[in-house]
Design a protein around this motif. Structure first.
Motif, PDB file in Angstrom:
ATOM      1  N   ASP A   1       1.372  -1.487  -0.293  1.00 47.30           N
ATOM      2  CA  ASP A   1       0.030  -0.006   0.396  1.00 47.30           C
ATOM      3  C   ASP A   1       0.896   1.409  -0.122  1.00 47.30           C
ATOM      4  O   ASP A   1       1.189   1.550   0.661  1.00 47.30           O
ATOM      5  CB  ASP A   1      -1.713   0.173   0.979  1.00 47.30           C
TER       6      ASP A   1
ATOM      7  N   GLY B   1       0.864   4.276  -0.007  1.00 50.41           N
ATOM      8  CA  GLY B   1       0.177   5.433   0.971  1.00 50.41           C
ATOM      9  C   GLY B   1      -1.388   5.822  -0.183  1.00 50.41           C
ATOM     10  O   GLY B   1      -1.815   6.010   0.769  1.00 50.41           O
ATOM     11  N   GLU B   2      -1.230   5.347  -0.756  1.00 48.00           N
ATOM     12  CA  GLU B   2      -2.926   5.644  -1.624  1.00 48.00           C
ATOM     13  C   GLU B   2      -3.280   4.991  -2.533  1.00 48.00           C
ATOM     14  O   GLU B   2      -3.935   5.084  -3.172  1.00 48.00           O
ATOM     15  CB  GLU B   2      -2.485   7.349  -2.332  1.00 48.00           C
ATOM     16  N   ALA B   3      -2.674   3.426  -2.910  1.00 42.70           N
ATOM     17  CA  ALA B   3      -2.991   2.886  -3.738  1.00 42.70           C
ATOM     18  C   ALA B   3      -4.157   2.630  -3.056  1.00 42.70           C
ATOM     19  O   ALA B   3      -4.865   2.075  -1.844  1.00 42.70           O
ATOM     20  CB  ALA B   3      -2.476   1.899  -3.380  1.00 42.70           C
ATOM     21  N   LEU B   4      -5.540   1.628  -4.005  1.00 44.79           N
ATOM     22  CA  LEU B   4      -6.754   1.162  -4.019  1.00 44.79           C
ATOM     23  C   LEU B   4      -6.173   0.317  -3.248  1.00 44.79           C
ATOM     24  O   LEU B   4      -6.591  -0.960  -3.541  1.00 44.79           O
ATOM     25  CB  LEU B   4      -7.141   1.518  -4.629  1.00 44.79           C
TER      26      LEU B   4
ATOM     27  N   LEU C   1     -10.475   0.355   0.870  1.00 48.28           N
ATOM     28  CA  LEU C   1     -10.728   1.523  -0.215  1.00 48.28           C
ATOM     29  C   LEU C   1     -11.811   1.350  -1.699  1.00 48.28           C
ATOM     30  O   LEU C   1     -12.677   1.881  -1.666  1.00 48.28           O
ATOM     31  CB  LEU C   1     -10.197   2.273  -0.062  1.00 48.28           C
TER      32      LEU C   1
ATOM     33  N   GLU D   1     -15.258   3.089  -2.152  1.00 46.47           N
ATOM     34  CA  GLU D   1     -15.105   4.130  -3.718  1.00 46.47           C
ATOM     35  C   GLU D   1     -16.388   3.751  -4.343  1.00 46.47           C
ATOM     36  O   GLU D   1     -17.052   4.166  -5.506  1.00 46.47           O
ATOM     37  CB  GLU D   1     -13.740   3.523  -4.330  1.00 46.47           C
TER      38      GLU D   1
END
Lengths: 128, 142, 448
Positions: free
Chosen positions: B117, B119-122, B126, B130
């Motif tokens: 992950d 940081g901002e990986a889906l 998440l 989404e």
């Protein structure tokens, strides 16, 4: 500057042995450092080429070949995408990386093509 | 399923040769279709290996070798990351791709099977959230 | 070239690059790279030891100079980060001992005790390996201190880029189209202000915290916008500011993972940045968002931005940055312009207007409402803004009103509005586009 940091495949990674290319504790720590420094945007390990395929393009014709592909030197095992200030910075980070394999290995650093930002004025609906 | 679609290098790509306007247009259209189909996650071309470098790991040693690298077959020129339902779907899409080079060329597909992950990986959770948000938005659409 | 193929672009990026050069120059470049990686942490640790950001930065700078002098001859150490950190800490200890001696001379018992304690702490720290969390705290303290509200916005920006971005004074100057001496002075004065105001090297707590965090986020977004909306100059440093702001945003998100607006701002920056390559046409002409080729949007950044937004949403009610990011996300999710969820955007602007009311936000809300519910609805909102002093000379107000009137078939009025807008804008390209629209209105009128 954006870089693709390529972990080249080895007989190890192609054999798909667990604990190779990415799983080690040292590598997890390194990834945490990359995250803490804010430079890594993406990364991943690739399944061995035995699970991959190639499409060959010759004029209009397309032919598909299943893996595995025997020339290991032609393969990649994993990648990162880093945003660094300079080529030297990318190299310094790569030098900090723990060996991604048990045996000798190579990491290749390649710069992305980027469309240059050109001067412009701000005028968009919606403002954002 | 996430795939890396790897455009293997060719003498032209290593020479930094510009493609024809027709090829540019065809590729542009292909990329648009990938986006419209929701498959495109990322994609880019790389500068030739003359601007690249390799770091060799041997025990505790780290040595740096500047490009260019002579064995073109060992190099990549660009990539995509696609989100597809299956390898078969990815292959179908790939067959529609215009030949990325003037000469014969090869594109390899490999599944991305581990991903930290960053940081901002889906992450799956998440991504689920989404999708739920998107579904709600769909419902509320006039 | 394969790059153009991958994204359907017809341009080649001409950056300088590559290794080579003399051995000394190459070593200097390597040192600069290591410095950029390590300097923020080193300055942060020193600032804690010395209780002063100014001294910390100067001391760190001295260490850098030493490395630049010695390493070309002696070779770059195997672990350059460790060398720099150790050298810096040793000098800090020297400085503390020196202070201690001075104080003994003046016999200020209270302060002496404090400094002796500092020395003891520092010596202890030398023995123990600083654990990552402590360095994280120091880094966070440094961010908050550099963005302290006692400093002007410009000073905060310059100091943040110097201390946390590891940018040189020259690079900062080029990025903001200023002279290097101006920036150097600004940084010197900023450090002095922090010292004179006795700003403690601490994390803000309690009521203070929200305002201090808002200050940090404001600085990051200022840096981002300077790079994103670069209105002049093709110097590579300007767009690099966009990347730097995002990087600092990611670092902050790592240090403060439970702050929703940190993730909100990061989401906003990443999604906005995702459109950079599509914003200009082949002749360098600007392309409006709704007309951009979405295949040129950076989908890696979009995914990252959407994930950051999801994280912000999971942490509670949406703040202003998260709301702006949500609006940007609506556009990012639409594969084509006509798939845009306008009602959702209108609702988000509604929420944003309630949190941070402003005439410009209201104008944007009008556009969204018109797209969602028709031009008459949008016109209603715009008409209420006609007396707004803030929008008196803002060309987008008559431009938007003209667009609504045009869509309602009120051609004469629409033409007048477009002409007014053309008169208000200073941008030649925009003016000609508006005059073109005014002409369209005239053409659409029945003859006679």
């Amino acid at each position: 500057m954006k870089f693709m940091v390529i972990v080249k495949a080895t007989p190890e990674s192609e054999a798909g042995t667990p604990g190779s290319a990415g799983a080690s504790a040292a590598m997890k720590k390194f990834n945490r450092e990359l995250i803490a420094a804010g430079i890594v945007k993406e990364g991943g390990g690739l399944a061995p080429s035995s699970k991959g395929m190639r499409v060959h393009f010759a004029g209009e014709s397309r032919s598909v070949t299943d893996g595995p592909f025997t020339e290991t030197k032609e393969l990649i095992a994993g990648f990162w995408i880093w945003e660094c200030k300079s080529r030297e910075e990318a190299l310094e980070w790569a030098k900090k990386c723990p060996n991604p394999m048990d045996g000798p290995s190579d990491i290749e650093i390649r710069e992305f093509h980027r469309v240059p930002y050109l001067p412009e004025y701000k005028s968009e609906y919606i403002a954002t | 399923m996430k795939f890396m679609v790897i455009v293997k290098a060719s003498p032209e790509s290593e020479a930094g040769k510009m493609p024809s306007t027709e090829l540019l247009a065809a590729m542009g259209k292909y990329n648009e279709e990938l986006v419209k189909a929701g498959i495109m996650q990322d994609g880019a071309g790389l500068h030739p290996s003359s601007r690249g470098a390799r770091v060799r790991f041997a025990g505790k040693n780290r040595s740096v070798i500047d490009g260019p690298f002579a064995e073109t077959k060992e190099l990549i020129a660009g990539y995509w990351i696609w989100e597809c339902k299956s390898l078969a779907e990815a292959i179908d899409w790939l067959k529609k791709c215009p030949n990325p080079m003037e000469s014969d060329s090869e594109i390899e597909i490999r599944q991305i099977f581990t991903s930290e992950d960053f940081g901002e990986a889906l992450t799956p959770e998440l991504r689920e959230q989404e999708d739920r948000t998107r579904a709600m938005a769909e419902k509320n659409k006039k | 070239m394969i790059a153009s193929l991958m994204m359907g672009r017809g341009r080649r990026n001409e950056e300088g690059g590559g290794g080579g050069g003399t051995s000394v120059a190459a070593t200097h470049r390597a040192i600069e790279a290591v410095w950029r990686i390590e300097s923020a942490k080193i300055i942060a640790v020193l600032a804690r030891m010395l209780r002063d950001v100014g001294s910390a930065e100067e001391l760190a700078q001295d260490v850098l100079v030493t490395a630049m002098e010695q390493w070309p001859q002696k070779g770059v150490p195997d672990n350059p980060a460790a060398w720099l950190t150790a050298a810096a800490k040793n000098r800090a200890l020297d400085q503390l001992r020196h202070r201690s001696l001075l104080i003994t001379k003046h016999q200020e018992l209270g302060v002496e005790m404090e400094v002796r304690q500092e020395l003891a702490d520092a010596a202890q720290a030398e023995k123990l390996e600083r654990i990552d969390e402590d360095i994280d705290d120091d880094l966070l303290r440094l961010i908050f201190t550099a963005c302290h509200p006692v400093l002007s916005s410009e000073a905060r920006v310059a100091l943040t880029l110097k201390l946390l971005g590891g940018l040189t004074t020259d690079e900062i100057a080029r990025a903001f189209l200023m002279s290097e001496p101006t920036v150097a002075q600004r940084i010197v004065r900023a450090k002095r202000t922090l010292t004179e105001a006795r700003v403690p090297f601490e994390l803000p707590k309690g009521e203070d915290r929200a305002a201090r965090l808002a200050s940090v986020l404001e600085v990051l977004y200022l840096i981002f916008n300077e790079g994103y909306a670069a209105t002049a100059g093709v110097d590579w440093m300007r767009p690099a500011l966009c990347e730097e702001a995002q990087r600092l945003g990611r670092i902050l998100a790592g240090l403060m993972p439970n702050e929703p607006e940190v993730h909100g701002l990061l989401a906003l920056m990443e999604i906005q940045a995702s459109r950079a390559a599509a914003r200009l046409g082949p002749k360098g002409e600007p392309i409006l968002l709704l007309e951009q080729n979405r295949a040129r949007w950076d989908h890696l950044l979009i995914n990252r931005g959407l994930a950051a937004l999801a994280r912000a949403e999971s942490l509670g009610a949406l703040g202003p940055y998260a709301l702006q990011a949500s609006i940007a996300a609506c556009h990012a999710r639409a594969a084509q312009a006509d798939a845009t969820d306008w009602p959702r955007i209108a609702a988000l602007y509604d929420a944003l207007a309630q949190l941070t009311p402003s005439p410009v936000i209201e104008l944007n809300r009008a556009v969204a409402v018109a797209m969602a519910y028709g031009p008459a609805a949008g016109l209603e909102i715009v008409d209420a803004l006609l007396e707004e002093p803030a929008l008196k000379n803002y060309h987008l107000l008559p431009s938007v009103r003209g667009d609504f009137l045009f869509k309602l078939g009120r051609m004469t009025e629409a033409g007048a509005e477009f002409e007014r807008a053309a008169g208000l804008t200073r941008n030649a390209r925009e003016r000609s586009l508006l005059l073109e629209r005014a002409l369209d209105c005239t053409r659409a009128l029945p003859p006679g």
